[in-house]
Design a protein around this motif. Sequence first.
Motif, short mmCIF file in Angstrom:
data_model
loop_
_atom_site.label_atom_id
_atom_site.label_comp_id
_atom_site.label_asym_id
_atom_site.label_seq_id
_atom_site.Cartn_x
_atom_site.Cartn_y
_atom_site.Cartn_z
N PHE A 21 48.34 34.64 53.56
CA PHE A 21 47.67 36.30 53.74
C PHE A 21 47.97 37.64 54.21
O PHE A 21 48.94 37.41 55.18
N TYR A 22 47.80 38.53 53.29
CA TYR A 22 48.62 40.01 53.66
C TYR A 22 47.83 41.00 53.87
O TYR A 22 46.76 40.84 52.84
N ARG A 23 48.27 42.18 54.20
CA ARG A 23 47.50 42.89 54.08
C ARG A 23 47.71 43.65 52.64
O ARG A 23 49.53 43.94 52.18
N MET A 24 47.11 44.38 52.03
CA MET A 24 46.92 45.44 50.52
C MET A 24 47.78 46.45 51.37
O MET A 24 47.30 47.51 52.26
N PRO A 25 49.95 47.46 50.69
CA PRO A 25 49.45 48.36 51.77
C PRO A 25 48.62 49.64 51.59
O PRO A 25 48.75 50.24 52.34
N ASP A 26 47.71 49.25 50.46
CA ASP A 26 47.61 51.15 50.38
C ASP A 26 46.07 50.72 50.72
O ASP A 26 45.43 51.56 50.82
N TYR A 27 45.19 50.03 50.74
CA TYR A 27 43.93 49.38 51.99
C TYR A 27 44.20 47.74 52.56
O TYR A 27 44.49 46.60 52.35
N THR A 28 44.29 48.69 53.59
CA THR A 28 44.88 47.81 54.88
C THR A 28 43.71 47.08 55.01
O THR A 28 44.04 45.77 55.95
N HIS A 29 42.61 47.17 55.03
CA HIS A 29 42.17 46.44 55.39
C HIS A 29 41.42 45.17 54.66
O HIS A 29 39.84 44.84 54.83
N VAL A 30 41.76 45.26 53.23
CA VAL A 30 41.28 43.41 52.75
C VAL A 30 42.80 43.03 52.28
O VAL A 30 43.44 43.34 52.47
N LEU A 31 42.00 42.25 52.77
CA LEU A 31 43.35 40.97 52.31
C LEU A 31 43.36 39.70 51.42
O LEU A 31 42.39 39.41 51.12
N ASN A 32 44.60 39.60 50.60
CA ASN A 32 44.90 38.85 49.88
C ASN A 32 45.45 37.25 50.29
O ASN A 32 45.94 37.69 51.18
N SER A 33 45.49 36.45 49.11
CA SER A 33 46.25 35.92 49.42
C SER A 33 47.27 35.42 48.30
O SER A 33 47.23 35.95 47.29
N TYR A 34 48.16 34.57 48.95
CA TYR A 34 49.01 34.16 48.02
C TYR A 34 49.90 32.67 47.89
O TYR A 34 50.24 32.48 49.03
N VAL A 35 50.09 31.83 47.63
CA VAL A 35 49.95 30.24 47.60
C VAL A 35 51.58 29.73 47.10
O VAL A 35 51.99 30.43 45.68
N TRP A 36 52.46 29.33 47.86
CA TRP A 36 53.60 29.47 47.41
C TRP A 36 53.80 27.56 47.89
O TRP A 36 53.39 26.92 48.31
#
Length: 89
Positions: A21-36
């Motif tokens: 779970f990481y924060r968007m660089p330009d939108y720090t209030h938005v969390l995105n997810s990435y599966v590895w």
Amino acid sequence: MPATDTELMLKGYGLTTAEFFYRMPDYTHVLNSYVWQDYDIAPDHPRLFKFVEFWQSEIEGPLHSVRFTHRKLLATGEWRNVVGEFTLH
């Protein structure tokens, strides 16, 4: 030549799946997810931690959290060499 998936499993590797779970660089209030996913050795998980270090040094989106699971798919004692196969019908 890299080892095949079966060779890695026989050496003790298991499938590690991690969700970042990481924060968007330009939108720090938005969390995105990435599966590895990758084959890794528990409990040290060197490949997972190498990827986390890569993320922290190369990716602009700061990590919020990481959760992961590890499943050993094949143990050395479970391996059987099958010489032949019979098919009916």
